[in-house]
Design a protein around this motif. Structure first.
Motif, PDB file in Angstrom:
ATOM      1  N   ILE A   1      24.460   2.666 -10.542  1.00 46.36           N
ATOM      2  CA  ILE A   1      24.788   4.037 -10.977  1.00 46.36           C
ATOM      3  C   ILE A   1      26.295   4.046 -11.260  1.00 46.36           C
TER       4      ILE A   1
ATOM      5  N   HIS B   1      30.393  21.793 -12.836  1.00 40.64           N
ATOM      6  CA  HIS B   1      30.383  21.716 -14.304  1.00 40.64           C
ATOM      7  C   HIS B   1      31.306  22.769 -14.901  1.00 40.64           C
TER       8      HIS B   1
ATOM      9  N   TYR C   1      20.141   2.725  -6.972  1.00 37.91           N
ATOM     10  CA  TYR C   1      18.869   3.170  -6.390  1.00 37.91           C
ATOM     11  C   TYR C   1      17.831   2.055  -6.548  1.00 37.91           C
TER      12      TYR C   1
ATOM     13  N   GLN D   1      29.172  14.775 -16.881  1.00 33.93           N
ATOM     14  CA  GLN D   1      27.863  15.135 -17.444  1.00 33.93           C
ATOM     15  C   GLN D   1      26.787  15.072 -16.367  1.00 33.93           C
ATOM     16  N   SER D   2      25.706  15.761 -16.628  1.00 31.14           N
ATOM     17  CA  SER D   2      24.579  15.763 -15.717  1.00 31.14           C
ATOM     18  C   SER D   2      23.999  14.346 -15.621  1.00 31.14           C
ATOM     19  N   GLY D   3      23.719  13.922 -14.397  1.00 32.37           N
ATOM     20  CA  GLY D   3      23.049  12.631 -14.190  1.00 32.37           C
ATOM     21  C   GLY D   3      23.964  11.423 -14.142  1.00 32.37           C
ATOM     22  N   VAL D   4      25.283  11.610 -14.191  1.00 29.03           N
ATOM     23  CA  VAL D   4      26.173  10.434 -14.187  1.00 29.03           C
ATOM     24  C   VAL D   4      26.373   9.849 -12.790  1.00 29.03           C
ATOM     25  N   GLY D   5      26.104  10.641 -11.749  1.00 31.34           N
ATOM     26  CA  GLY D   5      26.219  10.083 -10.386  1.00 31.34           C
ATOM     27  C   GLY D   5      27.135  10.834  -9.445  1.00 31.34           C
ATOM     28  N   LYS D   6      27.491  12.059  -9.777  1.00 24.74           N
ATOM     29  CA  LYS D   6      28.437  12.812  -8.936  1.00 24.74           C
ATOM     30  C   LYS D   6      27.847  13.117  -7.555  1.00 24.74           C
ATOM     31  N   THR D   7      26.588  13.582  -7.538  1.00 25.91           N
ATOM     32  CA  THR D   7      25.964  13.913  -6.252  1.00 25.91           C
ATOM     33  C   THR D   7      25.749  12.650  -5.419  1.00 25.91           C
ATOM     34  N   THR D   8      25.401  11.564  -6.077  1.00 24.78           N
ATOM     35  CA  THR D   8      25.221  10.288  -5.370  1.00 24.78           C
ATOM     36  C   THR D   8      26.541   9.885  -4.703  1.00 24.78           C
TER      37      THR D   8
ATOM     38  N   GLN E   1      23.944  21.648  -3.321  1.00 21.95           N
ATOM     39  CA  GLN E   1      23.473  22.678  -4.251  1.00 21.95           C
ATOM     40  C   GLN E   1      22.273  23.436  -3.705  1.00 21.95           C
TER      41      GLN E   1
HETATM   42  N1  LIG Z   1      16.564   9.216  -5.010  1.00 18.38           N
HETATM   43  C1  LIG Z   1      16.747   8.725  -6.240  1.00 18.38           C
HETATM   44  N2  LIG Z   1      16.052   7.646  -6.665  1.00 18.38           N
HETATM   45  C2  LIG Z   1      16.255   7.124  -7.888  1.00 18.38           C
HETATM   46  N3  LIG Z   1      17.135   7.596  -8.784  1.00 18.38           N
HETATM   47  C3  LIG Z   1      17.854   8.674  -8.418  1.00 18.38           C
HETATM   48  C4  LIG Z   1      17.699   9.294  -7.133  1.00 18.38           C
HETATM   49  N4  LIG Z   1      18.561  10.337  -7.051  1.00 18.38           N
HETATM   50  C5  LIG Z   1      19.211  10.379  -8.239  1.00 18.38           C
HETATM   51  N5  LIG Z   1      18.791   9.393  -9.058  1.00 18.38           N
HETATM   52  C6  LIG Z   1      19.304   9.098 -10.406  1.00 18.38           C
HETATM   53  O1  LIG Z   1      20.668   8.715 -10.282  1.00 18.38           O
HETATM   54  C7  LIG Z   1      21.439   9.224 -11.362  1.00 18.38           C
HETATM   55  C8  LIG Z   1      22.614  10.023 -10.803  1.00 18.38           C
HETATM   56  O2  LIG Z   1      22.100  11.201 -10.163  1.00 18.38           O
HETATM   57  P1  LIG Z   1      23.070  12.279  -9.517  1.00 18.38           P
HETATM   58  O3  LIG Z   1      22.222  13.340  -8.900  1.00 18.38           O
HETATM   59  O4  LIG Z   1      24.029  11.572  -8.624  1.00 18.38           O
HETATM   60  O5  LIG Z   1      23.820  12.828 -10.808  1.00 18.38           O
HETATM   61  P2  LIG Z   1      24.811  14.085 -11.000  1.00 18.38           P
HETATM   62  O6  LIG Z   1      25.963  13.604 -11.802  1.00 18.38           O
HETATM   63  O7  LIG Z   1      25.114  14.691  -9.673  1.00 18.38           O
HETATM   64  O8  LIG Z   1      23.914  15.080 -11.846  1.00 18.38           O
HETATM   65  P3  LIG Z   1      23.934  16.702 -11.929  1.00 18.38           P
HETATM   66  O9  LIG Z   1      25.268  17.073 -12.522  1.00 18.38           O
HETATM   67  O10 LIG Z   1      22.789  17.005 -12.846  1.00 18.38           O
HETATM   68  O11 LIG Z   1      23.722  17.237 -10.538  1.00 18.38           O
HETATM   69  C9  LIG Z   1      20.489  10.059 -12.225  1.00 18.38           C
HETATM   70  O12 LIG Z   1      20.102   9.265 -13.335  1.00 18.38           O
HETATM   71  C10 LIG Z   1      19.306  10.320 -11.312  1.00 18.38           C
HETATM   72  O13 LIG Z   1      18.099  10.398 -12.056  1.00 18.38           O
END
Ligand SMILES: Nc1ncnc2c1ncn2[C@@H]1O[C@H](COP(=O)(O)OP(=O)(O)OP(=O)(O)O)[C@@H](O)[C@H]1O
Length: 203
Positions: free
Chosen positions: A17, A181, A11, A36-43, A79
Motif C-alpha cells: 500500500i 479531504h 494487506y 485521494q480516496s483509497g491511497v492508504g491514509k487510514t491504514t 470515521q
Molecule cells: N482490511 C483490508 N484488506 C485488504 N485491503 C484493504 C483493507 N483495508 C483497506 N484496504 C485497501 O487498502 C487501500 C488503502 O485503504 P485506506 O482505507 O487506508 O485508504 P484511505 O486513503 O484512508 O481512503 P479514504 O480516503 O477513502 O478513507 C485501499 O485500496 C483499500 O481498498
C-alpha cells in the motif's frame, strides 16, 4: 516526538500500500494530511495507533519502543465512532475507560450530562464522536490521530469540536495528525499540511 522511519505495509503479500514513509510529529504540532480516496491514509493512521503491524520500518514515541506496554500514548479517533464503542455499555462507562475525565472538557465538547446514562444506540453519530474524542484524550495521551472525525457533523458542531480539541492540544502540547479531504478545514486547523502522495513519494 513521534517518529516514523521507512514504513511499509501490505494487506496481501508483496502488494505494498506504501513502502517507505518517513514522518515526524512534534509535541504541540498540528499536521494535516490529505490525499485521494483509497491511497492508504487510514491504514497509515491505524499503524501509528498500533492497530496494524507494519511489514517494514519502525515507529518510536519519545525515543521509546513502540507499541508500548499499557495504554498507548498515540490515540486514534476514526470515521466510525459506533465501531469502537461497546454497545452494551452506558456512555459513562465508555468514558471511564480513559480513567479520569474532566467535566469542563466534556462541556466544551458539547456533551450533555443527560447523555451519560444512555446507551450508544440512543445517540447520533456526531454525539458519539464527541465521546470518542473525550475518551481518546486521557492523561497518558501524547499524540492524537484524527481520521475524518467531523465529516458527519454540521458546520456549527464542527467548529465547536475543533475549538475544544485545538485548545486542549495547545494546553497539553499534544501532537496531532488531522486526516481530511477538506483542505479549508486543514488550512484553518494545522501548522503544516502534507499530501499523502508527497509523503509516499518523498520517501
Ligand atoms: N482490511 C483490508 N484488506 C485488504 N485491503 C484493504 C483493507 N483495508 C483497506 N484496504 C485497501 O487498502 C487501500 C488503502 O485503504 P485506506 O482505507 O487506508 O485508504 P484511505 O486513503 O484512508 O481512503 P479514504 O480516503 O477513502 O478513507 C485501499 O485500496 C483499500 O481498498
Amino acid at each position: 516526538m513521534l517518529t516514523v522511519k521507512n514504513l511499509g505495509f501490505c494487506y496481501q503479500p508483496g502488494q505494498w500500500i506504501f513502502n517507505k514513509i518517513e514522518f515526524s510529529l512534534k509535541p504541540g504540532e498540528v499536521v494535516g494530511l490529505f490525499g485521494q480516496s483509497g491511497v492508504g491514509k487510514t491504514t497509515f493512521a491505524k499503524i501509528m495507533a498500533g492497530y496494524l503491524k507494519p511489514d517494514k520500518g519502525w515507529i518510536a514515541v519519545d525515543g521509546k519502543a513502540y507499541p508500548p506496554k499499557g495504554r498507548n500514548p498515540v490515540q486514534l479517533i476514526g470515521q466510525h465512532p459506533e465501531k469502537t464503542i461497546n454497545p452494551h455499555w452506558r456512555m459513562k462507562q465508555v468514558l471511564s475507560e480513559s480513567g479520569e475525565y474532566s467535566n469542563k472538557f466534556l462541556r466544551k465538547l458539547g456533551i450533555s450530562k443527560e447523555w451519560m446514562h444512555r446507551f450508544p444506540s440512543q445517540l447520533s453519530a456526531g454525539e458519539l464522536q464527541r465521546f470518542c474524542l473525550a475518551r481518546a484524550i486521557a492523561l497518558e495521551t501524547k499524540y492524537l490521530i484524527a481520521d475524518e472525525i467531523t465529516t458527519m457533523l454540521d458546520a456549527i458542531a464542527q467548529a465547536q469540536i475543533w475549538q475544544a480539541v485545538l485548545q486542549l492540544v495547545q494546553q497539553r502540547q499534544l501532537g496531532m495528525l488531522v486526516i481530511s479531504h477538506e483542505l479549508p478545514l486543514l488550512k484553518q486547523t494545522c501548522h503544516r499540511i502534507l499530501s499523502f502522495e508527497e509523503l509516499v513519494g518523498n520517501s
